[in-house]
Design a protein around this motif. Structure first.
Motif, mmCIF file in Angstrom:
data_model
loop_
_atom_site.group_PDB
_atom_site.id
_atom_site.type_symbol
_atom_site.label_atom_id
_atom_site.label_comp_id
_atom_site.label_asym_id
_atom_site.label_seq_id
_atom_site.Cartn_x
_atom_site.Cartn_y
_atom_site.Cartn_z
ATOM 1 N N ALA A 1 -14.362 -10.661 7.749
ATOM 2 C CA ALA A 1 -14.762 -9.318 7.352
ATOM 3 C C ALA A 1 -14.582 -8.328 8.503
ATOM 4 O O ALA A 1 -14.069 -7.218 8.313
ATOM 5 N N LYS A 2 -14.988 -8.736 9.695
ATOM 6 C CA LYS A 2 -14.847 -7.859 10.854
ATOM 7 C C LYS A 2 -13.379 -7.658 11.210
ATOM 8 O O LYS A 2 -12.969 -6.554 11.615
ATOM 9 N N LEU A 3 -12.572 -8.701 11.059
ATOM 10 C CA LEU A 3 -11.143 -8.598 11.350
ATOM 11 C C LEU A 3 -10.485 -7.561 10.452
ATOM 12 O O LEU A 3 -9.634 -6.781 10.898
ATOM 13 N N ALA B 1 -7.924 -2.203 10.059
ATOM 14 C CA ALA B 1 -7.863 -0.858 9.497
ATOM 15 C C ALA B 1 -7.980 0.193 10.599
ATOM 16 O O ALA B 1 -7.276 1.214 10.579
ATOM 17 N N ARG B 2 -8.839 -0.053 11.562
ATOM 18 C CA ARG B 2 -9.018 0.905 12.655
ATOM 19 C C ARG B 2 -7.761 0.993 13.520
ATOM 20 O O ARG B 2 -7.339 2.091 13.921
ATOM 21 N N LEU B 3 -7.134 -0.145 13.809
ATOM 22 C CA LEU B 3 -5.897 -0.128 14.581
ATOM 23 C C LEU B 3 -4.807 0.641 13.843
ATOM 24 O O LEU B 3 -4.030 1.389 14.449
ATOM 25 N N ALA B 4 -4.746 0.473 12.536
ATOM 26 C CA ALA B 4 -3.736 1.182 11.753
ATOM 27 C C ALA B 4 -3.957 2.690 11.805
ATOM 28 O O ALA B 4 -2.995 3.472 11.788
ATOM 29 N N ASP B 5 -5.222 3.108 11.883
ATOM 30 C CA ASP B 5 -5.540 4.539 11.924
ATOM 31 C C ASP B 5 -5.263 5.169 13.288
ATOM 32 O O ASP B 5 -5.061 6.390 13.377
ATOM 33 N N THR B 6 -5.274 4.368 14.335
ATOM 34 C CA THR B 6 -5.200 4.925 15.690
ATOM 35 C C THR B 6 -3.868 4.688 16.390
ATOM 36 O O THR B 6 -3.661 5.205 17.492
ATOM 37 N N HIS B 7 -2.962 3.940 15.791
ATOM 38 C CA HIS B 7 -1.683 3.655 16.445
ATOM 39 C C HIS B 7 -0.532 3.779 15.456
ATOM 40 O O HIS B 7 -0.689 3.516 14.258
ATOM 41 N N ASP B 8 0.610 4.156 15.995
ATOM 42 C CA ASP B 8 1.860 4.158 15.235
ATOM 43 C C ASP B 8 2.398 2.729 15.267
ATOM 44 O O ASP B 8 2.757 2.225 16.337
ATOM 45 N N VAL B 9 2.428 2.060 14.124
ATOM 46 C CA VAL B 9 2.720 0.629 14.070
ATOM 47 C C VAL B 9 3.911 0.373 13.158
ATOM 48 O O VAL B 9 3.956 0.846 12.020
ATOM 49 N N ALA B 10 4.890 -0.375 13.669
ATOM 50 C CA ALA B 10 6.012 -0.872 12.865
ATOM 51 C C ALA B 10 6.333 -2.251 13.412
ATOM 52 O O ALA B 10 7.106 -2.395 14.360
ATOM 53 N N LEU B 11 5.735 -3.286 12.840
ATOM 54 C CA LEU B 11 5.735 -4.608 13.456
ATOM 55 C C LEU B 11 7.086 -5.318 13.352
ATOM 56 O O LEU B 11 7.709 -5.363 12.288
ATOM 57 N N ASP B 12 7.495 -5.866 14.491
ATOM 58 C CA ASP B 12 8.608 -6.810 14.529
ATOM 59 C C ASP B 12 8.103 -8.247 14.551
ATOM 60 O O ASP B 12 8.743 -9.134 13.981
ATOM 61 N N ARG C 1 -1.411 -7.742 6.485
ATOM 62 C CA ARG C 1 -0.378 -7.117 5.664
ATOM 63 C C ARG C 1 -0.861 -5.790 5.070
ATOM 64 O O ARG C 1 -0.110 -4.800 5.034
ATOM 65 N N ARG C 2 -2.098 -5.760 4.615
ATOM 66 C CA ARG C 2 -2.623 -4.572 3.940
ATOM 67 C C ARG C 2 -2.713 -3.381 4.892
ATOM 68 O O ARG C 2 -2.394 -2.251 4.518
ATOM 69 N N HIS C 3 -3.136 -3.634 6.113
ATOM 70 C CA HIS C 3 -3.392 -2.533 7.041
ATOM 71 C C HIS C 3 -2.252 -2.260 8.022
ATOM 72 O O HIS C 3 -2.031 -1.111 8.402
ATOM 73 N N LEU C 4 -1.556 -3.313 8.447
ATOM 74 C CA LEU C 4 -0.607 -3.168 9.548
ATOM 75 C C LEU C 4 0.823 -3.541 9.187
ATOM 76 O O LEU C 4 1.746 -3.308 9.969
ATOM 77 N N GLY C 5 1.007 -4.150 8.017
ATOM 78 C CA GLY C 5 2.337 -4.633 7.668
ATOM 79 C C GLY C 5 2.556 -6.050 8.186
ATOM 80 O O GLY C 5 1.618 -6.770 8.522
ATOM 81 N N TRP C 6 3.812 -6.435 8.278
ATOM 82 C CA TRP C 6 4.158 -7.806 8.664
ATOM 83 C C TRP C 6 5.394 -7.778 9.539
ATOM 84 O O TRP C 6 6.157 -6.821 9.509
ATOM 85 N N LEU D 1 -0.498 -4.919 19.865
ATOM 86 C CA LEU D 1 -1.869 -4.846 19.380
ATOM 87 C C LEU D 1 -2.568 -6.171 19.618
ATOM 88 O O LEU D 1 -1.965 -7.235 19.471
ATOM 89 N N GLY D 2 -3.866 -6.112 19.947
ATOM 90 C CA GLY D 2 -4.700 -7.299 20.040
ATOM 91 C C GLY D 2 -5.800 -7.202 19.000
ATOM 92 O O GLY D 2 -6.577 -6.244 18.991
ATOM 93 N N LEU D 3 -5.864 -8.167 18.099
ATOM 94 C CA LEU D 3 -6.793 -8.143 16.967
ATOM 95 C C LEU D 3 -7.653 -9.397 17.004
ATOM 96 O O LEU D 3 -7.130 -10.514 17.065
#
Length: 386
Positions: free
Chosen positions: A45-47, A52-63, A88-93, A258-260
């Motif tokens: 749940a915390k993860l 979601a917070r990382l997705a809101d605060t960073h420009d993310v396009a994962l390789d 996948r829902r918040h940051l992609g893959w 990113l570190g999650l």
């Protein structure tokens, strides 16, 4: 002269820390713990909140995505599915590579098929040895047969498989371990010298590692894997052509990520207009993380960015491009670090060919000494504003 640094503002790599293990190995000093009722549910749940917070605060396009630990494969099927769903829902893959760290005792054909269906395509398997006596000494819960079966199953399920080995273990049949892994069809091997860290069970028991054994393991591993078509592309990592770890290369190339999760470390681009180029953030351990404690931030200026990049880049056989590092950092690296570069070239520990700075084999062995020279340098550019 300093110039404006040119850093990629997009974060392209993600590390997810799963701290749960079936047992704690006597040499391990990572943030790991055994599972208890309700703990994994709270973690997931915390993860999801943190993703979601990382997705809101960073420009993310994962390789790349890397699920490490701990033992991510120790999660139950529904739990791992939920974790991947949050990412996948918040940051992609990852578009290039998605790795799962695997304990051999957690593998079955059905689970391997599920992992592939989730989008994981690379498995880093904690084999450590293919000798039962060595595995018992290391406190591993699997035996050699389980390790062989796990690797075979993952290869058969179309994973790109990396096998971890620990070297310099007393009585270890290293040649047999290496040949055995190669015969199982792995495309990548990570070979790490047994290290006795303070606070571990091995440290309390007074276990030591003989330096001569360490050096023999360092040299023998490269020689034997080289005979089987593996190239040592980093101090501790060997690969067949095209099988290098793209996620780990992002660390060695000094990229942001990113570190999650609890205990996870991230390396983030800093806001523009600042002397700070990047920020390293280390999350608190599980219970503090669940309680909402903030991570610890370490602002990285140009000088520290360069020394970090040198430490990581010199681990690679290809070394690093000092012109590219100058562009990214805004420092003239060749001028600012002329003294340590020239001194270590003269000692035979580094080579400089055009803009390509590399460690020699002896430089690899003495890399901490080489990096200390750079850390102790005080380039004039430090005092200048970008």
């Amino acid at each position: 002269m300093s110039v404006a640094p040119v850093l990629d503002p997009t974060v392209r790599h993600l590390y997810v820390h799963v701290p749960f293990c079936p047992s704690i190995c006597p040499y391990c000093d990572f943030h790991v713990l055994t599972r208890r009722a309700g703990l994994v549910e709270a973690y997931l749940a915390k993860l999801d909140e943190e993703a979601a917070r990382l997705a809101d605060t960073h420009d993310v396009a994962l390789d790349t995505v890397y699920l490490g630990g701990g033992t991510p494969s120790f999660l139950r099927d529904a739990e791992l599915s939920a974790l991947v769903g949050s990412v996948r829902r918040h940051l992609g893959w990852g578009r290039v590579e998605n790795t799962l760290e695997v304990n051999p005792g957690t593998v079955s054909a059905d689970r391997a098929a599920l992992w592939r269906d989730l989008g994981l395509d690379r498995a880093s398997v904690g084999v450590q040895s293919l000798d039962d006596a060595t595995l018992r000494f290391l406190g591993r819960q699997h035996d050699a047969r389980q390790a062989r079966d796990a690797v075979t199953t993952l290869v058969d399920t179309a994973f790109r498989v990396s096998g971890d080995l620990i070297t310099a273990v007393p009585g270890q049949p290293l040649d047999g371990d290496i040949r055995g892994l190669v015969e199982l069809g792995v495309g990548h091997v990570s070979a790490y010298t047994l290290t006795i860290e303070p606070g571990t069970e091995f440290a309390r028991r007074g276990v030591t590692v003989d330096e001569d054994d360490e050096r023999r393991g360092f040299e023998r591993t490269e020689a034997l894997l080289g005979e089987h078509g593996f190239t040592r592309y980093e101090i501790s990592n060997y690969a067949r052509p095209g099988q290098q770890s793209q996620h780990n290369l992002s660390y060695w190339h000094g990229r942001t990520y990113l570190g999650l999760g609890p205990g996870a470390a991230g390396h983030y681009p800093a806001a523009g207009g600042s002397r700070i180029l990047t920020t390293r953030r280390t999350n608190p351990h599980l219970h503090e993380w669940l309680a909402g404690a903030a991570g610890e931030d370490d602002p990285i200026d140009a000088h520290e960015y360069v020394t970090d990049a040198l430490f990581m880049g010199l681990r690679l056989r290809e070394g690093l491009d000092v012109a590219d590092l100058s562009r990214r950092s805004g420092l003239d690296v060749r001028a600012a670090y002329a003294a340590p570069i020239n001194a270590n070239v003269a000692r035979g520990l580094l080579t400089l060919d055009g803009d390509r700075l590399r460690a020699t084999p002896q430089g690899w062995w003495l890399l901490n000494r080489v990096v200390t020279d750079f850390l102790e340098a005080s380039p004039a550019e430090q005092a200048e504003s970008p």
